[in-house]
Design a protein around this motif. Structure first.
Motif, mmCIF file in Angstrom:
data_model
loop_
_atom_site.group_PDB
_atom_site.id
_atom_site.type_symbol
_atom_site.label_atom_id
_atom_site.label_comp_id
_atom_site.label_asym_id
_atom_site.label_seq_id
_atom_site.Cartn_x
_atom_site.Cartn_y
_atom_site.Cartn_z
ATOM 1 N N HIS A 94 0.821 -1.207 0.000
ATOM 2 C CA HIS A 94 0.000 0.000 0.000
ATOM 3 C C HIS A 94 0.858 1.263 0.000
ATOM 4 O O HIS A 94 0.321 2.371 -0.032
ATOM 5 N N MET A 95 2.154 1.112 0.080
ATOM 6 C CA MET A 95 3.059 2.263 0.174
ATOM 7 C C MET A 95 4.286 2.012 -0.687
ATOM 8 O O MET A 95 4.501 0.887 -1.145
ATOM 9 N N PRO A 96 5.092 3.044 -0.959
ATOM 10 C CA PRO A 96 6.313 2.819 -1.728
ATOM 11 C C PRO A 96 7.205 1.799 -1.024
ATOM 12 O O PRO A 96 7.341 1.833 0.207
ATOM 13 N N PHE A 97 7.837 0.922 -1.807
ATOM 14 C CA PHE A 97 8.645 -0.122 -1.177
ATOM 15 C C PHE A 97 9.792 0.466 -0.368
ATOM 16 O O PHE A 97 10.192 -0.105 0.663
ATOM 17 N N ASP A 98 10.321 1.619 -0.799
ATOM 18 C CA ASP A 98 11.456 2.180 -0.058
ATOM 19 C C ASP A 98 11.077 2.705 1.325
ATOM 20 O O ASP A 98 11.939 3.186 2.068
ATOM 21 N N GLU A 110 11.454 -8.414 -8.429
ATOM 22 C CA GLU A 110 11.788 -7.004 -8.185
ATOM 23 C C GLU A 110 11.840 -6.717 -6.686
ATOM 24 O O GLU A 110 12.684 -5.934 -6.226
ATOM 25 N N ILE A 111 10.963 -7.336 -5.922
ATOM 26 C CA ILE A 111 10.997 -7.183 -4.466
ATOM 27 C C ILE A 111 12.332 -7.681 -3.923
ATOM 28 O O ILE A 111 12.965 -7.032 -3.087
ATOM 29 N N ARG A 112 12.784 -8.824 -4.421
ATOM 30 C CA ARG A 112 14.078 -9.357 -3.991
ATOM 31 C C ARG A 112 15.206 -8.383 -4.334
ATOM 32 O O ARG A 112 16.120 -8.149 -3.521
ATOM 33 N N HIS A 113 15.147 -7.813 -5.540
ATOM 34 C CA HIS A 113 16.188 -6.883 -5.992
ATOM 35 C C HIS A 113 16.213 -5.622 -5.125
ATOM 36 O O HIS A 113 17.290 -5.184 -4.687
ATOM 37 N N ARG A 114 15.039 -5.060 -4.852
ATOM 38 C CA ARG A 114 14.981 -3.838 -4.044
ATOM 39 C C ARG A 114 15.395 -4.109 -2.599
ATOM 40 O O ARG A 114 16.079 -3.288 -1.974
ATOM 41 N N ALA A 146 17.475 -6.336 -1.548
ATOM 42 C CA ALA A 146 18.922 -6.532 -1.488
ATOM 43 C C ALA A 146 19.655 -5.196 -1.421
ATOM 44 O O ALA A 146 20.697 -5.085 -0.768
ATOM 45 N N ALA A 147 19.102 -4.183 -2.090
ATOM 46 C CA ALA A 147 19.731 -2.859 -2.093
ATOM 47 C C ALA A 147 19.426 -2.068 -0.823
ATOM 48 O O ALA A 147 20.299 -1.383 -0.280
ATOM 49 N N LEU A 148 18.197 -2.143 -0.350
ATOM 50 C CA LEU A 148 17.764 -1.308 0.772
ATOM 51 C C LEU A 148 17.941 -1.977 2.128
ATOM 52 O O LEU A 148 18.099 -1.301 3.149
ATOM 53 N N LEU A 149 17.916 -3.302 2.131
ATOM 54 C CA LEU A 149 18.047 -4.063 3.382
ATOM 55 C C LEU A 149 19.107 -5.145 3.186
ATOM 56 O O LEU A 149 18.790 -6.337 3.109
ATOM 57 N N PRO A 150 20.373 -4.748 3.096
ATOM 58 C CA PRO A 150 21.432 -5.735 2.826
ATOM 59 C C PRO A 150 21.430 -6.850 3.871
ATOM 60 O O PRO A 150 21.342 -6.594 5.072
ATOM 61 N N GLY A 151 21.502 -8.072 3.377
ATOM 62 C CA GLY A 151 21.503 -9.210 4.284
ATOM 63 C C GLY A 151 20.119 -9.758 4.594
ATOM 64 O O GLY A 151 19.990 -10.763 5.299
#
Length: 209
Positions: free
Chosen positions: A99-103, A179-183, A185-190
């Protein structure tokens, strides 16, 4: 029907509750069932949702339950609300991130205390053969469980009439699981993501800082 996919995964989410967890935030709490489960474990819980109606019902349900220390339910949007940095030992987000931006996960990450855990029970947009096969596997299981739960409810001779429940607005997810996996990985490393049966995924992030 009396079977909720999100409620089904409560115990799975609670497995990731940190030891000696003192504070938690439930994002998009709805009528507050998971927040109340956290509070019942002795956790101090803040629970937010942008819908005034569901927050009112969450408070009413907590009053009726007579909980010793109920969650603090507040009408607030996770996109804009001020979150105390480094404060929460546990942050949960059940079927609300789409419901909100993934970031928005970066705001939640920054609100985690050192050693804190973020869990997201998320929804994704289906596309392709792999998603179709998972959906095909989930559909009959979902139908059988719904029928079993409905039969159990009907068989209870002393069951009280169901109270009408306010439902939060429903929005279809727009992001595919890759795409969720890709984002993430960038925003929540690990962070770790795994697909679940009932049209959900589980994301777990441990704040090691």
């Amino acid at each position: 029907m009396p079977f909720d996919h999100n409620d089904h995964y409560h115990r799975l989410l609670l497995r990731h509750l940190p030891r000696n967890c003192g504070t938690a935030l439930d994002v998009g709490c709805g009528t507050g069932r998971f927040a109340r489960r956290l509070a019942g474990l002795g956790v101090e819980v803040d629970a937010i949702d942008p819908s005034a109606q569901v927050i009112a019902q969450a408070r009413a349900l907590s009053e009726r339950s007579g909980a010793h220390r109920p969650p603090d339910f507040r009408q607030a949007d996770a996109i804009a609300v001020e979150l105390p940095p480094g404060h929460y030992d546990f942050i949960s987000c059940l079927a609300s991130l789409h419901h909100m931006p993934f970031d928005t996960v970066t705001r939640l990450r920054n609100a985690l205390a050192p050693g804190g855990v973020l869990v997201v029970l998320g929804c994704y947009r289906e596309q392709g053969l792999s998603d179709g096969l998972w959906s095909l596997a989930a559909a009959p299981t979902n139908a059988l469980i719904r029928l079993a739960v409905a039969a159990t409810e009907t068989a209870r001779p002393t069951a009280s009439p169901r109270r009408p429940r306010t439902k939060a607005p429903v929005k279809q997810p727009t992001i595919l699981l890759p795409e969720i996996r890709h984002r993430a990985a960038a925003l929540l490393p690990g962070s770790r993501i795994r697909r679940l049966l009932f049209w959900r995924y589980l994301l777990v992030f441990h704040n090691e800082t």
